[in-house]
Design a protein around this motif. Structure first.
Motif, PDB file in Angstrom:
ATOM      1  N   THR A 196      -7.636  -6.473   8.029  1.00 26.90           N
ATOM      2  CA  THR A 196      -7.386  -5.785   9.305  1.00 26.90           C
ATOM      3  C   THR A 196      -8.576  -5.865  10.270  1.00 26.90           C
ATOM      4  O   THR A 196      -8.517  -5.318  11.364  1.00 26.90           O
TER       5      THR A 196
ATOM      6  N   GLU B 159      -3.929  -8.866  14.551  1.00 26.87           N
ATOM      7  CA  GLU B 159      -5.275  -8.609  15.071  1.00 26.87           C
ATOM      8  C   GLU B 159      -5.733  -9.744  15.987  1.00 26.87           C
ATOM      9  O   GLU B 159      -5.271 -10.880  15.852  1.00 26.87           O
TER      10      GLU B 159
ATOM     11  N   SER C  22      -0.312  -6.202   9.555  1.00 30.96           N
ATOM     12  CA  SER C  22      -1.155  -6.045  10.743  1.00 30.96           C
ATOM     13  C   SER C  22      -1.166  -7.309  11.584  1.00 30.96           C
ATOM     14  O   SER C  22      -0.930  -8.417  11.083  1.00 30.96           O
TER      15      SER C  22
ATOM     16  N   ARG D  74      -6.151  -4.453  17.357  1.00 28.51           N
ATOM     17  CA  ARG D  74      -5.270  -4.599  16.193  1.00 28.51           C
ATOM     18  C   ARG D  74      -4.130  -3.590  16.247  1.00 28.51           C
ATOM     19  O   ARG D  74      -4.219  -2.545  16.894  1.00 28.51           O
TER      20      ARG D  74
ATOM     21  N   ILE E  65      -1.457  -1.988  13.220  1.00 31.77           N
ATOM     22  CA  ILE E  65      -1.122  -1.931  11.794  1.00 31.77           C
ATOM     23  C   ILE E  65       0.140  -1.097  11.634  1.00 31.77           C
ATOM     24  O   ILE E  65       0.223   0.014  12.161  1.00 31.77           O
ATOM     25  N   CYS E  66       1.113  -1.641  10.917  1.00 36.61           N
ATOM     26  CA  CYS E  66       2.371  -0.934  10.663  1.00 36.61           C
ATOM     27  C   CYS E  66       2.462  -0.668   9.167  1.00 36.61           C
ATOM     28  O   CYS E  66       2.211  -1.567   8.366  1.00 36.61           O
TER      29      CYS E  66
END
Length: 739
Positions: free
Chosen positions: A635, A679, A677, A654, A656-657
């Protein structure tokens, strides 16, 4: 007499006999005994519903554990419908967690928690190491009971309640029953259900009290001593587990304790006479700890009472008499009392003034229990208290005031915590980080503390600071700090490590700041350090030794409303830090450094989107390794090695899920997530080179597990230009992590 005449007389005879039965029933005192059984005890509510429907008065109540809660509420004047509503409104997952909502904990606690992610604390008390002896201290349960019984806080003798009441606890020192007949009703009920190993015991009048079910789970004897003539007893204890399912030492222990309690209960039930009634609801869907499904046990309670209607109706009285009886015992609707004074008891805590600073209740205003619970919760979130309770108290002038009692944790004033972070890209680059924190608390009534941090692994650290709050509300603070930190920084060319430097820094500072709330902190500091970078793996043409002195003024603004820093679901953390380095303050050269870290979480159901950004900008390079920033790792430009890119300026964006795979538990909870993710970021050696079209794109997919020792991520990352890496990583998703 002719038969037709008998037929005329028979109805009159029936009325006379019915009146005689009603009079007899009215003259008898009926005792209700409600046994312990955890979540299964909501069946008591179903029994109460039937008793009210059938116009059966209760003249005395004796209860144990969950029976003490339901029985205490009914004795205090709550109706069965109101008790059912209370049960359905409780967030049981929160009740079984001591932790205060992180957004409401003090800023000092938030910052120390950020890098120390393990849950376990070890204390040093009287020269001996100590660990927590219970899973839950019961702070939230205590506050809930206090609020529910607040309208009866003026009652001293439990005989003066609308229905006389008794509850049973166990004196664990002698393993004998303790029957509460008077005193603090909320405390008595809390002691009665202090399940050993789950809820912390209650210390009262020199005794250590735990759940009364150990010695008297269905207190029929206690009800007899209250002078009742007949008893309705309700046994909701859980049956023993089949032998083939008892396959661990813990389950064997539970089975043994359960068997002993069952034997004592059976002995007690033999005391019932043929004139008494025993109800044993058949509860198949709710276990002792099944509190999220507790409401499902209410119907079996009703069914058990319905099955015994022929016996129960012997206790009924005429409707008019019953309504008059019920009206006398109704819970009065009274306005919140006006508080004439606020007192914080300092006999059990070294930091009573810290608690007082956080209480917003003032003399002359009505008591707001919700606000008070929020204030107490924020103070409790500091982590140094066994409990913080309150009660309404009177003084010599007859005024009513608020008395708050903080009790310091039994772990002692010196507390240790540890956090572990591990990273491995499965390509030969791996490291670890073990942080151990020691805090000496209670150095002042306002909560001064001395904190020392030892780090071993990727970053070697030994740092210490003294946190000293001051001013009327204790929201101003000063922090002197000194320390040493050292890390290994690899240098990569085309994805290959060509050199390694060991970078060390001796630093010190004096920070002055103010916490404007539990979410906002603004501070400024004088900072001074000497940085040293020494090459120990590299070709000879690279510099062998770099030394730089730094001195300057720092300003920091921090906003933190995250619910947690492991896998946050709500809130935001934003930190803006600017440092101006000056030769007049000890720097080798003038320079500046601006750093920004922002993360914001959005959630819907089990799904969370975490948006974040990191930036480090220096228009005038101060010329030190420790002011550089690094990227690489899961990440943080997934697909690259950890800290593969290093430069004077840095930018990272970024998203993120993550989706939670597991259900939330009550006591034992290991949240597990599937996540991914996207990024974009890069580093630059000079401010003039910064360009958005230089950003490197990357993405990842990983499994996240929130373990007690810290959050673990196992995943795969890949840059858009084809570089990839596998990762095993421990650590928070929201650490600023410039290095």
């Amino acid at each position: 007499m002719p038969l037709p005449q008998w037929r005329k007389i028979l109805p009159c005879v029936g009325l006379i006999l019915a009146a005689g039965v009603a009079t007899a029933a009215e003259g008898e005192r009926i005792g209700l005994v409600l046994g312990g059984g955890g979540a299964r005890g909501t069946a008591h509510i179903g029994v109460l519903k039937v008793l009210e429907r059938e116009h059966i008065p209760v003249h005395a109540i004796a209860g144990t554990s969950i029976g003490a809660i339901v029985g205490g509420l009914y004795a205090a004047g709550y109706s069965p419908a109101e008790i059912e509503q209370i049960v359905n409104s409780i967030d049981w997952a929160e009740i079984f967690r001591d932790t205060t909502a992180r957004a409401d904990t003090p800023m000092r606690q938030k910052e120390t928690d950020l890098g120390i992610l393990a849950n376990l604390e070890v204390g040093l008390a009287n020269g001996r190491l100590s660990i927590p002896t219970t899973l839950v201290r019961g702070q939230k349960l205590g506050l809930l009971l206090r609020r529910l019984f607040l309208s009866r806080s003026d009652v001293q003798s439990f005989d003066d309640l609308p229905i006389p009441f008794r509850c049973v606890a166990t004196d664990i020192g002698v393993v004998r029953p303790v029957v509460f007949r008077s005193g603090d009703l909320a405390l008595a009920v809390r002691a009665s259900m202090a399940v050993p190993g789950a809820f912390a015991p209650v210390r009262h009048e020199g005794r250590v009290l735990v759940d009364g079910g150990i010695v008297d789970n269905v207190p029929i004897d206690v009800a007899r001593q209250m002078g009742v003539d007949r008893i309705i007893a309700v046994d909701v204890s859980q049956p023993l587990a089949p032998a083939e399912t008892v396959d661990s030492s813990f389950q064997i222990l539970l089975q043994m304790v359960g068997g002993l309690m069952r034997d004592r209960t059976d002995e007690r039930l033999q005391e019932l006479s043929e004139h008494d009634v025993l109800l044993r609801p058949q509860i198949t869907t709710v276990s002792n700890m099944g509190f999220p499904n507790a409401a499902e046990a209410i119907e079996p309670g009703e069914q058990a009472a319905e099955a015994a209607l022929a016996q129960l109706r012997q206790f009924s009285i005429p409707e008019a008499e019953y309504l008059a009886w019920r009206e006398k015992r109704r819970q009065p609707v009274t306005p919140a009392p006006k508080i004439s004074f606020v007192k914080v008891d300092d006999t059990h805590s070294q930091t009573a003034e810290f608690v007082r600073d956080r209480i917003s209740a003032h003399a002359g205003r009505p008591l707001d229990t919700r606000a008070l619970e929020r204030d107490i919760g924020g103070a409790f979130g500091r982590g140094t208290y066994e409990s913080i309770s309150y009660r309404l108290a009177g003084d010599e002038q007859g005024r009513t005031g608020l008395e708050i009692t903080p009790v310091d944790a039994a772990l002692g004033r010196t507390v240790f915590r540890a956090g572990l972070q591990i990273s491995d890209d499965f390509s030969g680059t791996d490291d670890y980080q073990l942080n151990v924190e020691a805090r000496v608390t209670g150095l002042s009534q306002k909560g001064a503390e001395w904190r020392t941090l030892l780090g071993i692994g990727r970053v070697t650290t030994l740092a210490t600071d003294l946190y000293v709050p001051f001013a009327e509300r204790g929201n101003w603070f000063v922090i002197p700090e000194v320390g040493y930190t050292e890390l290994t920084q690899p240098l990569f060319i085309d994805g290959m490590a060509v050199a390694q430097y060991r970078i060390g820094s001796v630093f010190g500072g004096l920070r002055l700041g103010r916490d404007f709330s539990d979410r906002l902190r603004i501070s400024t500091a004088l900072v001074r350090s000497q940085d040293r970078a020494e090459r120990f793996v590299a070709s000879p043409d690279l510099p062998r030794l770099l030394v730089a002195d730094l001195g300057g003024i720092n300003g920091t603004v921090l906003w933190d409303s995250f619910d947690n820093v492991r896998f946050p679901r709500h809130g935001m953390r934003a930190e803006l830090s600017y440092t101006q380095y000056e030769t007049s303050l000890g720097s080798d050269q003038d320079g500046d450094l601006l750093r920004i870290a922002i993360d914001k979480a959005f959630s819907a159901g089990r799904n969370t989107l975490l948006l974040g950004a990191r930036a480090s900008v220096s228009k005038q390079d101060p010329g030190a390794f420790m002011t550089d920033s690094a990227l690489g790792g899961l990440t943080f430009l997934s697909g690259l090695h950890e800290r593969e890119l290093i430069g004077n300026d840095m930018l990272l964006l970024r998203a993120i899920c993550y989706h939670r795979l597991t259900n939330q538990g009550l006591v034992f909870d290991v949240p597990t997530y599937i996540a991914g993710s996207i990024e974009g970021g890069n580093v630059w050696s000079d401010y003039d080179q910064v360009a958005l079209d230089d950003l490197i794109g990357a993405g990842s997919i990983f499994l996240g597990v929130d373990l007690p020792i810290g959050p673990l991520q196992l995943g795969y990352g890949r840059t858009f230009d084809g570089r990839s890496s596998f990762y095993l990583t421990f650590g928070s998703l929201v650490l600023p992590r410039y290095r």
